[in-house]
Scaffold this motif. Structure first.
Motif, short mmCIF file in Angstrom:
data_model
loop_
_atom_site.label_atom_id
_atom_site.label_comp_id
_atom_site.label_asym_id
_atom_site.label_seq_id
_atom_site.Cartn_x
_atom_site.Cartn_y
_atom_site.Cartn_z
N GLU A 1 -27.19 -43.85 -14.01
CA GLU A 1 -27.20 -43.02 -12.81
C GLU A 1 -25.99 -42.07 -12.82
OE1 GLU A 1 -27.00 -43.48 -7.97
OE2 GLU A 1 -27.15 -45.26 -9.20
N PRO A 2 -26.24 -40.75 -12.60
CA PRO A 2 -25.12 -39.82 -12.57
C PRO A 2 -24.28 -39.97 -11.30
CG PRO A 2 -27.15 -38.67 -12.05
CD PRO A 2 -27.51 -40.08 -12.42
N ALA A 3 -23.00 -39.79 -11.47
CA ALA A 3 -22.06 -39.84 -10.35
C ALA A 3 -21.00 -38.77 -10.58
CB ALA A 3 -21.40 -41.21 -10.26
N ILE A 4 -20.29 -38.44 -9.52
CA ILE A 4 -19.14 -37.55 -9.64
C ILE A 4 -17.91 -38.43 -9.54
CG2 ILE A 4 -17.84 -35.66 -8.61
CD1 ILE A 4 -20.56 -34.42 -7.86
N ARG A 5 -17.17 -38.48 -10.64
CA ARG A 5 -15.96 -39.30 -10.70
C ARG A 5 -14.76 -38.45 -10.32
NH1 ARG A 5 -15.18 -43.69 -15.14
NH2 ARG A 5 -16.44 -44.73 -13.57
N VAL A 6 -14.02 -38.91 -9.33
CA VAL A 6 -12.81 -38.22 -8.88
C VAL A 6 -11.62 -39.02 -9.38
CG1 VAL A 6 -11.52 -37.34 -6.91
CG2 VAL A 6 -14.04 -37.39 -6.83
N ALA A 7 -10.84 -38.38 -10.26
CA ALA A 7 -9.65 -39.02 -10.83
C ALA A 7 -8.56 -39.10 -9.77
CB ALA A 7 -9.17 -38.22 -12.04
N PRO A 8 -7.54 -39.93 -10.00
CA PRO A 8 -6.44 -40.04 -9.04
C PRO A 8 -5.76 -38.71 -8.71
CG PRO A 8 -6.34 -41.85 -10.59
CD PRO A 8 -7.40 -40.90 -11.09
N ASP A 9 -5.81 -37.74 -9.65
CA ASP A 9 -5.20 -36.43 -9.38
C ASP A 9 -6.15 -35.50 -8.62
OD1 ASP A 9 -7.04 -35.69 -11.31
OD2 ASP A 9 -5.55 -34.88 -12.71
N GLY A 10 -7.38 -35.97 -8.30
CA GLY A 10 -8.34 -35.18 -7.53
C GLY A 10 -9.33 -34.39 -8.35
N GLU A 11 -9.17 -34.38 -9.68
CA GLU A 11 -10.11 -33.64 -10.53
C GLU A 11 -11.43 -34.39 -10.63
OE1 GLU A 11 -9.73 -30.60 -11.88
OE2 GLU A 11 -7.76 -30.46 -10.96
N ALA A 12 -12.53 -33.65 -10.50
CA ALA A 12 -13.86 -34.27 -10.53
C ALA A 12 -14.54 -33.98 -11.86
CB ALA A 12 -14.70 -33.73 -9.39
N GLU A 13 -15.34 -34.95 -12.32
CA GLU A 13 -16.11 -34.80 -13.54
C GLU A 13 -17.40 -35.60 -13.42
OE1 GLU A 13 -13.82 -36.33 -16.79
OE2 GLU A 13 -13.98 -38.38 -16.10
N LEU A 14 -18.36 -35.28 -14.27
CA LEU A 14 -19.62 -36.00 -14.29
C LEU A 14 -19.45 -37.31 -15.05
CD1 LEU A 14 -22.65 -35.89 -13.60
CD2 LEU A 14 -23.01 -34.78 -15.79
N PHE A 15 -20.03 -38.37 -14.50
CA PHE A 15 -19.98 -39.68 -15.15
C PHE A 15 -21.35 -40.32 -14.97
CE2 PHE A 15 -19.31 -44.25 -15.26
CZ PHE A 15 -18.56 -44.38 -16.43
N VAL A 16 -21.83 -41.03 -15.99
CA VAL A 16 -23.12 -41.71 -15.90
C VAL A 16 -22.87 -43.22 -15.95
CG1 VAL A 16 -25.37 -42.07 -16.97
CG2 VAL A 16 -24.36 -39.80 -16.96
N HIS A 17 -23.33 -43.91 -14.91
CA HIS A 17 -23.23 -45.36 -14.85
C HIS A 17 -24.38 -45.96 -15.63
CE1 HIS A 17 -20.04 -45.97 -11.85
NE2 HIS A 17 -20.42 -44.78 -11.40
N GLU A 18 -24.07 -46.71 -16.66
CA GLU A 18 -25.10 -47.31 -17.51
C GLU A 18 -25.60 -48.65 -16.98
OE1 GLU A 18 -23.63 -47.40 -21.51
OE2 GLU A 18 -23.41 -45.23 -21.59
N ASP A 19 -24.76 -49.37 -16.26
CA ASP A 19 -25.13 -50.71 -15.80
C ASP A 19 -25.06 -50.84 -14.28
OD1 ASP A 19 -25.46 -51.70 -18.43
OD2 ASP A 19 -23.29 -51.88 -18.63
N GLY A 20 -25.57 -49.84 -13.58
CA GLY A 20 -25.51 -49.86 -12.12
C GLY A 20 -24.27 -49.16 -11.61
N PHE A 21 -24.34 -48.72 -10.39
CA PHE A 21 -23.26 -47.95 -9.78
C PHE A 21 -22.11 -48.88 -9.40
CE2 PHE A 21 -21.08 -45.52 -6.55
CZ PHE A 21 -21.19 -44.22 -6.99
N GLU A 22 -20.96 -48.69 -10.05
CA GLU A 22 -19.76 -49.47 -9.76
C GLU A 22 -18.57 -48.54 -9.69
OE1 GLU A 22 -19.11 -52.64 -12.52
OE2 GLU A 22 -21.13 -53.45 -12.27
N GLN A 23 -17.58 -48.93 -8.92
CA GLN A 23 -16.38 -48.12 -8.78
C GLN A 23 -15.45 -48.33 -9.98
OE1 GLN A 23 -15.75 -45.75 -6.60
NE2 GLN A 23 -17.71 -46.13 -5.59
N PRO A 24 -14.76 -47.26 -10.42
CA PRO A 24 -13.83 -47.39 -11.55
C PRO A 24 -12.53 -48.08 -11.14
CG PRO A 24 -13.73 -45.17 -10.65
CD PRO A 24 -14.82 -45.89 -9.90
N ALA A 25 -11.75 -48.47 -12.11
CA ALA A 25 -10.45 -49.10 -11.83
C ALA A 25 -9.49 -48.10 -11.19
CB ALA A 25 -9.86 -49.66 -13.12
#
Length: 124
Positions: free
Chosen positions: A30-54
């Motif tokens: 599932e595609p998501a928009i990942r926002v890094a700690p510095d605020g920059e956004a990028e496309l990320f695809v969750h392969e095993d269900g939608f989970e929050q990054p560390a």
């Protein structure tokens, strides 16, 4: 974790994520928009269900557009004509519907945390 005080994203990032979610269902994830700690956004695809990054936060792409866009349910069974119409809408209606702020906790079980979104131009 550093608190994110604003999100920086390109309009095409939101368009691409929405197209992947609604028009080209990816069997890999599932595609998501990942926002890094510095605020920059990028496309990320969750392969095993939608989970929050560390670090940072992942948001469903529809969080970046207003309700007036009226998107279908991602699991809706659309016929070819509906898919074509949705593709045209995503190409022309997403940019005007982009939100100026986003709740970073919309996809987490935490208190609302709304920050501004700065959209960088995709123009050369």
């Amino acid at each position: 974790m550093t608190e994110i005080d604003r999100v920086r994203a390109e309009p095409d990032l939101v368009v691409t994520a929405l197209q992947q979610k609604f028009l080209e269902p990816n069997p890999v994830g599932e595609p998501a928009i990942r926002v890094a700690p510095d605020g920059e956004a990028e496309l990320f695809v969750h392969e095993d269900g939608f989970e929050q990054p560390a670090e940072g936060v992942d948001l469903h792409p529809e969080r970046f557009v207003g309700d007036e866009l009226n998107l279908p349910d991602p699991d809706a069974d659309l016929d070819d004509e509906a898919i074509e119409a949705l593709g045209e809408r995503l190409g022309s209606e997403v940019r005007p519907a982009l939100r100026n702020d986003v709740d970073l906790n919309a996809d987490r079980d935490e208190a609302e945390h709304i920050v501004p979104v700065e959209y960088e131009s995709n123009d050369p």
